[in-house]
Design a protein around this motif. Sequence first.
Motif, PDB file in Angstrom:
ATOM      1  N   GLN B  16       0.869  -1.250  -0.123  1.00 20.37           N
ATOM      2  CA  GLN B  16      -0.018  -0.054  -0.090  1.00 20.37           C
ATOM      3  C   GLN B  16       0.902   1.306  -0.082  1.00 20.37           C
ATOM      4  O   GLN B  16       0.693   2.354  -0.629  1.00 20.37           O
ATOM      5  CB  GLN B  16      -1.208   0.006   1.376  1.00 20.37           C
ATOM      6  CG  GLN B  16      -2.003  -1.105   1.167  1.00 20.37           C
ATOM      7  CD  GLN B  16      -2.778  -0.701   0.101  1.00 20.37           C
ATOM      8  OE1 GLN B  16      -3.275   0.340  -0.498  1.00 20.37           O
ATOM      9  NE2 GLN B  16      -3.455  -1.843  -0.405  1.00 20.37           N
ATOM     10  N   ASP B 185      -5.501  -4.515   9.820  1.00 20.68           N
ATOM     11  CA  ASP B 185      -6.243  -5.819   9.064  1.00 20.68           C
ATOM     12  C   ASP B 185      -5.168  -6.497   7.922  1.00 20.68           C
ATOM     13  O   ASP B 185      -5.457  -6.096   6.706  1.00 20.68           O
ATOM     14  CB  ASP B 185      -7.557  -5.265   8.422  1.00 20.68           C
ATOM     15  CG  ASP B 185      -8.332  -6.601   8.093  1.00 20.68           C
ATOM     16  OD1 ASP B 185      -7.998  -7.712   8.012  1.00 20.68           O
ATOM     17  OD2 ASP B 185      -9.678  -6.327   7.651  1.00 20.68           O
ATOM     18  N   PRO B 187      -2.810 -10.264   6.307  1.00 20.86           N
ATOM     19  CA  PRO B 187      -2.778 -11.537   6.543  1.00 20.86           C
ATOM     20  C   PRO B 187      -2.022 -11.897   7.892  1.00 20.86           C
ATOM     21  O   PRO B 187      -2.395 -12.879   8.404  1.00 20.86           O
ATOM     22  CB  PRO B 187      -1.795 -12.246   5.421  1.00 20.86           C
ATOM     23  CG  PRO B 187      -2.323 -10.978   4.474  1.00 20.86           C
ATOM     24  CD  PRO B 187      -2.441  -9.518   5.057  1.00 20.86           C
ATOM     25  N   PHE B 192      -7.443 -13.136  14.098  1.00 10.98           N
ATOM     26  CA  PHE B 192      -7.909 -12.372  15.105  1.00 10.98           C
ATOM     27  C   PHE B 192      -9.200 -11.939  14.768  1.00 10.98           C
ATOM     28  O   PHE B 192      -9.714 -11.622  13.553  1.00 10.98           O
ATOM     29  CB  PHE B 192      -6.731 -11.006  15.051  1.00 10.98           C
ATOM     30  CG  PHE B 192      -5.348 -11.060  15.610  1.00 10.98           C
ATOM     31  CD1 PHE B 192      -4.758 -11.974  15.225  1.00 10.98           C
ATOM     32  CD2 PHE B 192      -5.307 -10.188  16.748  1.00 10.98           C
ATOM     33  CE1 PHE B 192      -3.422 -12.270  15.657  1.00 10.98           C
ATOM     34  CE2 PHE B 192      -3.846 -10.283  17.430  1.00 10.98           C
ATOM     35  CZ  PHE B 192      -2.902 -11.305  16.811  1.00 10.98           C
ATOM     36  N   ASP B 193     -10.072 -11.634  15.882  1.00 12.81           N
ATOM     37  CA  ASP B 193     -11.220 -11.115  15.745  1.00 12.81           C
ATOM     38  C   ASP B 193     -11.044  -9.492  15.433  1.00 12.81           C
ATOM     39  O   ASP B 193     -10.398  -9.110  16.217  1.00 12.81           O
ATOM     40  CB  ASP B 193     -12.232 -11.315  16.907  1.00 12.81           C
ATOM     41  CG  ASP B 193     -12.919 -12.762  16.952  1.00 12.81           C
ATOM     42  OD1 ASP B 193     -12.952 -13.362  15.574  1.00 12.81           O
ATOM     43  OD2 ASP B 193     -13.083 -13.206  18.048  1.00 12.81           O
ATOM     44  N   LYS B 194     -11.641  -9.079  14.323  1.00 15.69           N
ATOM     45  CA  LYS B 194     -11.264  -7.491  14.392  1.00 15.69           C
ATOM     46  C   LYS B 194     -12.457  -6.558  14.858  1.00 15.69           C
ATOM     47  O   LYS B 194     -13.596  -6.655  14.390  1.00 15.69           O
ATOM     48  CB  LYS B 194     -11.577  -7.128  12.650  1.00 15.69           C
ATOM     49  CG  LYS B 194     -10.573  -8.147  11.927  1.00 15.69           C
ATOM     50  CD  LYS B 194      -9.024  -7.999  12.163  1.00 15.69           C
ATOM     51  CE  LYS B 194      -8.110  -8.564  10.793  1.00 15.69           C
ATOM     52  NZ  LYS B 194      -8.253  -9.888  10.945  1.00 15.69           N
TER      53      LYS B 194
END
Lengths: 439, 245
Positions: B16, B185, B187, B192-194
């Motif tokens: 990015q 967020d 890979p 994990f739960d976001k």
Amino acid sequence: MSASNYASWGRYPDSRPADVRRLAARPTALPAADTSMLAYGNGRSYGDSCLNNDGLLIDMGGLDRFIAFDAATGILECEAGVLLADILELVVPQGWFLPVTPGTQFVSVGGAIANDVHGKNHHVAGTFGRHVRSLGLLRSDGTALTCSPNDNADWFAATVGGLGLTGLVTRATIALKRIEGPYMDVDTLRFSNLDAFFDISAASDADYEYTVAWVDCTARGNKLGRGWFMRANHKPALGQQPDPRRRGGPTFPFVTPVSMINGATLRPLNTLYFHRKRKPRSRDTQHFQPYFYPLDGIRHWNRAYGPNGFLQYQCVVPHADARAAIAELLERIAAAGAGSFLSVLKVFGNVESPGLMSFPRPGVTLALDFPNRGPETFALLDRLDEVVQAAGGAVYPAKDARMSSTAFKQYFPATERFKAFVDPAFSSDFWRRVTGEDS
Amino acid sequence: MRKVLIVGATSTIAEQAARHFAAAGDALFLTGRNEERLAAITDDLQVRGAPTVAARVMDADDLSAHAAMIDAAKAALGGLDTVLVAYGTLPDQAACAADPAAAVAAWHTNAVSVIALLTDIANRFERQGSGTIAAISSVAGDRGRASNYVYGSAKAGLNAFMDGLRHRLFAAGVQVVTIRPGMVDTPMTADFDKGPLFASPEKVGADIHKAIEKGTAVCYTPGFWRLIMTIITALPRAIFHRTGL
């Protein structure tokens, strides 16, 4: 990752994948799965064609790379998860534009192919699929096909408009369209009823590349089908002007407890919009962003329909009975006091759609949102289907969450031929529903 | 036009950030472990506007490969003025707590190899009297916490190393930029739960590009992490030890 991140745009029906696999790089093989699988692009399909309850969703968001772009010819190759918004950001400053664009730029290239989307220039350019030069298709038998109108042409025809069921579309090559600048010449005309719409539309098709109309879905009697006709062309270059920000707009912050579009607001909103301008006609210059994507300015506008979500209904009826059929549809909607203020009417052209299962065909198309009010909404949509079926028309799968399998088979006579191309490892909530198969 | 070396260019955050360099017309040299993914990213960055993109497969854990890679980057770009070190691993804390070798391996990737790389780059940039050295650290380095102190301590070591490097290179006019992302967020955090604290890689990549352009010494991304970590580091032990952080 919680499954609720993978809803459809209408936020109906509730559907939960058993598993989600996000691809980070162009795959050479499909993920292994005990369940059926389906690609999920950016979740802009309205109904259940992008959902796979208890199955695997392949999140394509990470496949967002460009592969090649020739600024001299406008030929662009990219991965299937690239959004149309990303393409515009890259190519507009270089004098190119999408050959066909739907009403939101936040759809993936894979989604645009799978639904063979159309836009306001259908009468001259046809569907998105007509401008796809080639696509990469990964099948569960391990084959990787390159499909084009010439190579693997049968697979190409099945995959364009094939609702993501023929395998995984990994990449595509698209032929873009030349423009001189980012601005549009827009001519807006008020029309007082359906006959006036048809007259203006017929008079506009030859001179305007983009035509579409907003209709007041609450008007009845001699005002039935009144609205605003918007016709436009790309403007020749006019030097440097500031671009409106694309991603900086406001976000609708939460799901409202009840739909903001309801019996109390529907008629005032439509009446106000019809009377928004005193002059019955205006010409102005608009940036392409607000012209093509007025709703993209408000993130998550779908939340305004409340916790039950909404259903969109888009149908096309053939030219022969179009006036009577559209009038009957609008009358049934207005009588039910249903609809929203996002009602759109457009005359499709005769350019042939390239897909076996493409929705666009010669005729007149009507699209509306309906807040989900439960059985009464579904009953109304069934009554609309009666009109469309009697007229020999079709309903758009990308926007559907409820059409019957009988209606589907009538709307899409190529369904039986198409089935031979459906990958046995692929399925969707939509496909199981309209073919009457269990998951 | 910058001449940018990105080590660990196949990471989502690095990719990015690289798109911003490409759009600005900067020349890029990429390294990563996966040749195919480097090739796909190379194509993408060229389309996005980078006039030159070259790539080389390298495992940064192999310290003996660093010098030749930097030479190759200089040769390919005709010089070098910006380096972004973006690789790292998020080790399983329980495995690191149980096995000394796992703890040391996590330190080797996240601290030792980065320090080796930055030392070589620093000496070159000091000689040329200019340049920007950036590395992705983590908010986890601000205070050792039970949930990830092996990863966190490696990043803490890197933070102190970069603080010192910045001090040393101030006179030479070389910028040293420490990037401290919060939870992103990617890979790396796929399991994990976001929650609402998770940022998108697009946001973090844009912040990294901005920090390098401005020469920001320490960049928290998203910015609210500076406040969160100020509070966490200020917590008295008596309270801190009762938390599940």
